[in-house]
Design a protein around this motif. Structure first.
Motif, PDB file in Angstrom:
ATOM      1  N   PHE B 148      -1.010  12.858   0.235  1.00 48.61           N
ATOM      2  CA  PHE B 148      -0.890  11.437   0.559  1.00 48.61           C
ATOM      3  C   PHE B 148       0.339  10.910  -0.182  1.00 48.61           C
ATOM      4  CE2 PHE B 148      -1.506   6.930   0.022  1.00 48.61           C
ATOM      5  CZ  PHE B 148      -1.990   6.533   1.251  1.00 48.61           C
ATOM      6  N   ILE B 149       1.376  10.621   0.570  1.00 44.82           N
ATOM      7  CA  ILE B 149       2.646  10.237  -0.039  1.00 44.82           C
ATOM      8  C   ILE B 149       2.747   8.712  -0.106  1.00 44.82           C
ATOM      9  CG2 ILE B 149       5.167  10.440   0.124  1.00 44.82           C
ATOM     10  CD1 ILE B 149       3.859  13.119  -0.245  1.00 44.82           C
ATOM     11  N   VAL B 150       3.099   8.207  -1.274  1.00 43.42           N
ATOM     12  CA  VAL B 150       3.344   6.772  -1.408  1.00 43.42           C
ATOM     13  C   VAL B 150       4.791   6.513  -1.001  1.00 43.42           C
ATOM     14  CG1 VAL B 150       3.337   4.803  -2.956  1.00 43.42           C
ATOM     15  CG2 VAL B 150       1.728   6.654  -3.316  1.00 43.42           C
ATOM     16  N   ARG B 151       4.953   5.766   0.075  1.00 42.92           N
ATOM     17  CA  ARG B 151       6.289   5.532   0.590  1.00 42.92           C
ATOM     18  C   ARG B 151       6.830   4.247  -0.029  1.00 42.92           C
ATOM     19  NH1 ARG B 151       7.945   3.066   5.085  1.00 42.92           N
ATOM     20  NH2 ARG B 151       5.804   2.448   5.464  1.00 42.92           N
ATOM     21  N   GLU B 152       8.086   4.271  -0.431  1.00 43.07           N
ATOM     22  CA  GLU B 152       8.728   3.052  -0.928  1.00 43.07           C
ATOM     23  C   GLU B 152       9.020   2.145   0.261  1.00 43.07           C
ATOM     24  OE1 GLU B 152      10.044   2.045  -4.024  1.00 43.07           O
ATOM     25  OE2 GLU B 152       9.191   3.717  -5.156  1.00 43.07           O
ATOM     26  N   GLU B 153       8.659   0.887   0.152  1.00 38.42           N
ATOM     27  CA  GLU B 153       8.972  -0.053   1.229  1.00 38.42           C
ATOM     28  C   GLU B 153      10.228  -0.822   0.871  1.00 38.42           C
ATOM     29  OE1 GLU B 153       5.674  -2.622   1.710  1.00 38.42           O
ATOM     30  OE2 GLU B 153       4.387  -1.070   2.548  1.00 38.42           O
ATOM     31  N   SER B 154      11.058  -1.104   1.907  1.00 42.30           N
ATOM     32  CA  SER B 154      12.210  -1.952   1.633  1.00 42.30           C
ATOM     33  C   SER B 154      11.714  -3.398   1.574  1.00 42.30           C
ATOM     34  CB  SER B 154      13.258  -1.802   2.733  1.00 42.30           C
ATOM     35  OG  SER B 154      12.890  -2.595   3.834  1.00 42.30           O
ATOM     36  N   ILE B 155      12.497  -4.262   0.963  1.00 41.46           N
ATOM     37  CA  ILE B 155      11.992  -5.618   0.749  1.00 41.46           C
ATOM     38  C   ILE B 155      11.836  -6.394   2.047  1.00 41.46           C
ATOM     39  CG2 ILE B 155      12.654  -5.984  -1.656  1.00 41.46           C
ATOM     40  CD1 ILE B 155      15.241  -7.162  -0.687  1.00 41.46           C
ATOM     41  N   TYR B 156      12.552  -5.966   3.130  1.00 40.37           N
ATOM     42  CA  TYR B 156      12.439  -6.699   4.395  1.00 40.37           C
ATOM     43  C   TYR B 156      11.452  -6.056   5.352  1.00 40.37           C
ATOM     44  CZ  TYR B 156      16.488  -9.346   2.884  1.00 40.37           C
ATOM     45  OH  TYR B 156      17.314 -10.155   2.184  1.00 40.37           O
ATOM     46  N   GLU B 157      10.741  -5.006   4.874  1.00 37.29           N
ATOM     47  CA  GLU B 157       9.844  -4.304   5.772  1.00 37.29           C
ATOM     48  C   GLU B 157       8.727  -5.228   6.264  1.00 37.29           C
ATOM     49  OE1 GLU B 157       9.256  -0.305   4.721  1.00 37.29           O
ATOM     50  OE2 GLU B 157       7.313  -0.192   5.688  1.00 37.29           O
ATOM     51  N   GLY B 158       8.505  -5.204   7.563  1.00 38.31           N
ATOM     52  CA  GLY B 158       7.449  -6.025   8.131  1.00 38.31           C
ATOM     53  C   GLY B 158       7.885  -7.441   8.455  1.00 38.31           C
ATOM     54  N   PRO B 160       9.813 -10.075  10.630  1.00 35.61           N
ATOM     55  CA  PRO B 160      10.373 -10.056  11.985  1.00 35.61           C
ATOM     56  C   PRO B 160      11.893 -10.058  11.976  1.00 35.61           C
ATOM     57  CG  PRO B 160       8.603 -11.643  11.836  1.00 35.61           C
ATOM     58  CD  PRO B 160       8.830 -11.133  10.449  1.00 35.61           C
ATOM     59  N   HIS B 161      12.478  -9.392  12.978  1.00 33.11           N
ATOM     60  CA  HIS B 161      13.915  -9.154  12.993  1.00 33.11           C
ATOM     61  C   HIS B 161      14.725 -10.442  12.959  1.00 33.11           C
ATOM     62  CE1 HIS B 161      17.292  -6.523  13.398  1.00 33.11           C
ATOM     63  NE2 HIS B 161      17.809  -7.348  14.298  1.00 33.11           N
ATOM     64  N   ARG B 162      14.199 -11.486  13.625  1.00 35.47           N
ATOM     65  CA  ARG B 162      15.000 -12.716  13.716  1.00 35.47           C
ATOM     66  C   ARG B 162      15.212 -13.379  12.353  1.00 35.47           C
ATOM     67  NH1 ARG B 162       9.953 -13.849  15.607  1.00 35.47           N
ATOM     68  NH2 ARG B 162       8.877 -15.619  14.647  1.00 35.47           N
ATOM     69  N   TYR B 163      14.392 -13.049  11.366  1.00 39.90           N
ATOM     70  CA  TYR B 163      14.588 -13.636  10.037  1.00 39.90           C
ATOM     71  C   TYR B 163      15.538 -12.819   9.175  1.00 39.90           C
ATOM     72  CZ  TYR B 163      10.498 -16.432  11.181  1.00 39.90           C
ATOM     73  OH  TYR B 163       9.634 -17.278  11.784  1.00 39.90           O
ATOM     74  N   GLN B 164      15.893 -11.625   9.644  1.00 41.46           N
ATOM     75  CA  GLN B 164      16.657 -10.738   8.758  1.00 41.46           C
ATOM     76  C   GLN B 164      18.159 -10.984   8.861  1.00 41.46           C
ATOM     77  OE1 GLN B 164      15.571  -6.623   8.927  1.00 41.46           O
ATOM     78  NE2 GLN B 164      13.402  -7.125   9.099  1.00 41.46           N
TER      79      GLN B 164
END
Lengths: 414, 164
Positions: B148-158, B160-164
C-alpha cells in the motif's frame, strides 16, 4: 423485545396478587445510547452503551475518529521527520511522547547523549508531566461540572507551558530531542523561573485539595466508582497512574530508568483503592514528585556546564553553526541529519508519559527511512477500561470514570 | 534479573517450542511455530508475564511473510518487570491466520483488532474481531502492508481545472 409490564412493586404478578410479597419484573428492554463522537471533553470518540434503566450493561468503545496514520507516515519519511509528526499525538505531552522514539534511534545508532542533554530532557519531561496532569484535571472538571477546577487547572497549566516555551521556543510541539542530544541549551535565567513556578504550584495544589479533592460532592461521585482491582489492572494491561492507583508499583522511570532518572530522587506514589478518587490522588502526588525533580534538574544544570550534543557531532559543524551554538546555545542541524542512515536492527524503547507507559518498536533495514515504527500510547492501552470496567455502573458514573482514567482520544487513535 | 538469566528462564520454560531466542535492543525475541503460539503464551504467562504491551506486525513482501510479535512483560512479578519478551510467529502473506491470544492475555484484545485491520491477519478465536480504528472500506486495503503506497499529492490535486 417488549415485555408485558404487568408486575410491579404492588405485588401483582400476571393478574394474580401475591399476599405479602413485593414482586418486580425485570425490565428486559435495553436502550442503546450513542455517546459521541462529538467532542465529549478531550477529543472525538464514541462509546456505545446499552442501558437497563440507568445501569450500563454493556459498553463498546468505538474509537478511531482521530486516527492520523502515524505508523504509516513514519515509514515514508526520513528518520528525523517522524519526531514532529509523532508529537502531534499528544501536543500537551510532546516531550515524553517522542523521547522513546529518539531513544530507540540512539539504541540502533549506539549514540549516547551527553549528561547535560539528558538532564535537559528530563527537565522538559517533568514540566510536560505537570502540564499533562493539569490538563487532565481541567478536563475532569468539565466532566464533573466543576468549572472552577477547569479554570484553575488550565490557568496554572499556562505557567508550565510558558516554562517549556522559554526552554525550547515552542509552547506545545517542542521537537526538542534530536538523536544524541537536544536542540537548544537552557537560557541563563531559567532556573529562577523554574523555581518560582515550583513554589507557586506547590501552594496551588493545597488549594486544589480544598476545592476539588476533598469537596464532598466530588468525593461522592468518585469514591468507590470504577474500581479496578490489582489483578484486573494487570489482566487488562492498563498503564500509568491508573495502574498505580490499583496497588501496582510500576513506573518505567523506576523499573527501567532511562536518561538520568536513576540519578534523581523521587518517589512513585501508589494507592490501593483502585477507584476514581485514588486515580485522581495519584496524579496530585505525581505533580509533587515532578516539582521535586524539576528542582533537582535545574540545580544540577546550574552547577554543571557541558555540551548538549555529542562531541563528534559538534566537530562536524561548520564555523557559522559553531558560532551560533556558542553564542545562543541553539543547535542548527546540517542537511546530513535529515538524510542520515540508521544501522539495520530492531529496537524497543519505552518511557513514562503523564498518562502512562508509551512503547515504541522501531525496525531499520539500514536505509534512510524507518522500515517499521510501531507505537502504543497509554490511552490506547487504557481504552479497554471502557469495555470491562464501565458495565455495572450508572450512566452518570461514565464521565467520572472517563475523566479519572485521563483518556485522550488523539493519543489513543495515533 | 539480567538478560542471560531471562534467556535461560524462557528456554527452560518453552523447551523445544522456541525455535529461536535472540537478544535484541531492549527486548528478547522468541520465535515459535504458529501452531504452538497458544501453548508458548500460556507457559510465558505461568512464568509471570501477565500483560501485553504491544502487538506488532511487520510485513516482509520479499520473503512473503508477516511476522507478528507480542511484546509482553510483568506487572505482578518484580524481577520480570523490567524485561520485555517479544513472542513472535511468522505467517504466510497470502493467508495470514493464527490463533488469538486473547484467551491468555486479555490485554491483547484491542491490539489484535488493530493488526487485523492494518495487515489482514485473522485471529482465530478472537471474541470480537472487527476493525478498531479504521472504517471497514479502508481496513480492506490493509494499509500498513508494504504494497500500500502512500502517494504524495500535489497542492492543486482535486481542485477543478478552472481554478488552477
Amino acid at each position: 423485545m417488549k415485555e408485558s409490564h404487568t408486575g410491579t412493586s404492588s405485588g401483582v404478578l400476571e393478574g394474580r396478587r401475591v399476599e405479602g410479597m413485593v414482586v418486580r419484573r425485570i425490565e428486559r428492554e435495553l436502550y442503546e445510547v450513542f455517546i459521541g463522537p462529538q467532542h465529549p471533553g478531550s477529543g472525538h470518540m464514541r462509546i456505545i452503551v446499552r442501558l437497563d434503566g440507568d445501569i450500563i450493561v454493556e459498553a463498546d468503545p468505538d474509537i478511531g475518529y482521530v486516527h492520523r496514520t502515524m505508523e504509516k507516515l513514519s515509514e515514508v519519511r526520513e528518520w528525523l521527520k517522524p519526531i514532529p509528526l509523532l508529537e502531534r499525538m499528544t501536543i500537551i505531552d510532546a516531550c515524553n511522547v517522542t523521547l522513546p522514539y529518539v531513544n530507540a534511534l540512539e539504541k540502533l545508532m549506539d549514540k549516547k547523549p551527553p549528561p547535560r542533554a539528558s538532564y535537559l530532557r528530563v527537565l522538559l519531561c517533568e514540566i510536560n508531566r505537570v502540564a499533562s496532569h493539569l490538563y487532565g484535571f481541567g478536563i475532569f472538571g468539565v466532566f464533573l461540572g466543576h468549572s472552577t477546577m477547569y479554570m484553575w487547572a488550565f490557568g496554572d497549566r499556562e505557567v508550565f507551558v510558558e516554562l517549556a516555551e522559554i526552554l525550547t521556543g515552542a509552547r506545545l510541539t517542542h521537537t526538542y530531542h534530536i538523536p544524541g542530544g537536544v536542540r537548544r541549551d537552557m537560557p541563563q535565567d531559567f532556573p529562577q523561573m523554574a523555581r518560582r513556578a515550583v513554589r507557586y504550584m506547590r501552594r496551588r495544589l493545597e488549594e486544589y485539595r480544598k476545592i476539588f479533592l476533598e469537596n464532598p460532592v466530588i468525593v461522592k461521585r468518585l469514591e468507590g466508582v470504577g474500581v479496578i482491582s490489582r489483578n484486573l489492572a494487570a489482566d487488562l494491561g492498563i498503564v500509568g497512574p491508573n495502574v498505580r492507583a490499583s496497588g501496582i508499583r510500576y513506573d518505567v522511570r523506576l523499573v527501567e530508568p532511562y536518561e538520568v532518572y536513576d540519578e534523581l530522587e523521587f518517589e512513585v506514589p501508589v494507592f490501593e483503592e483502585g477507584d476514581a478518587l485514588a486515580r485522581t490522588w495519584v496524579r496530585v502526588e505525581e505533580i509533587k514528585q515532578s516539582l521535586n525533580i524539576i528542582e533537582q534538574a535545574v540545580d544540577w544544570l546550574e552547577r554543571h556546564k557541558g555540551e548538549v550534543i555529542p562531541k563528534e557531532d559538534y566537530e562536524r559543524l561548520p564555523k557559522l553553526h559553531k558560532e551560533v551554538y556558542e553564542k545562543t546555545g541553539r543547535v542548527k542541524l546540517l542537511p546530513a541529519h535529515a538524510t542520515m542512515k540508521v544501522p539495520a536492527g530492531k529496537a524497543v524503547a519505552r518511557g513514562e508519559m503523564g498518562r502512562g507507559e508509551i512503547i515504541y518498536y522501531v525496525e531499520s533495514d539500514g536505509g534512510t527511512t524507518p522500515y517499521r515504527v510501531r507505537v502504543v500510547t497509554p490511552s490506547a492501552r487504557n481504552a479497554i477500561v471502557f469495555k470491562y470496567v464501565v458495565p455495572g455502573h450508572r450512566l452518570m458514573d461514565l464521565p467520572a470514570i472517563y475523566g479519572s482514567i485521563d483518556y485522550f482520544p488523539p493519543e489513543a487513535d495515533r | 534479573m539480567n538478560l542471560e538469566e531471562v534467556v535461560e528462564l524462557i528456554r527452560g520454560a518453552l523447551g523445544d517450542l522456541a525455535k529461536e531466542i535472540t537478544v535484541r535492543k531492549g527486548y528478547v525475541e522468541v520465535v515459535v511455530n504458529p501452531g504452538d503460539v497458544v501453548t508458548a503464551a500460556t507457559k510465558l504467562k505461568e512464568l509471570g508475564f501477565d500483560h501485553v504491551k504491544s502487538v506488532t506486525a511487520v510485513d516482509y513482501p520479499k520473503e512473503s511473510r508477516i511476522r507478528v510479535t507480542y511484546h509482553v512483560s510483568s506487572y505482578l512479578r518484580d524481577d520480570l518487570a523490567r524485561v520485555i519478551v517479544g513472542l513472535s510467529v511468522d505467517l504466510s502473506r497470502e493467508n495470514p491466520v493464527m490463533d488469538s491470544l486473547v484467551g491468555v492475555w486479555r490485554s491483547s484484545e484491542f491490539q489484535e483488532r488493530e493488526v487485523y485491520e492494518f495487515f489482514g491477519v485473522v485471529f482465530k478465536g478472537h471474541p470480537d474481531l472487527r476493525p478498531l480504528l479504521l472504517i471497514p472500506e479502508l481496513a480492506e486495503k490493509r494499509v500498513l502492508r508494504k504494497d500500500f503506497i502512500v502517494r504524495e499529492e500535489s497542492i492543486y490535486e482535486g481542485v477543478p481545472h478552472r481554478y488552477q
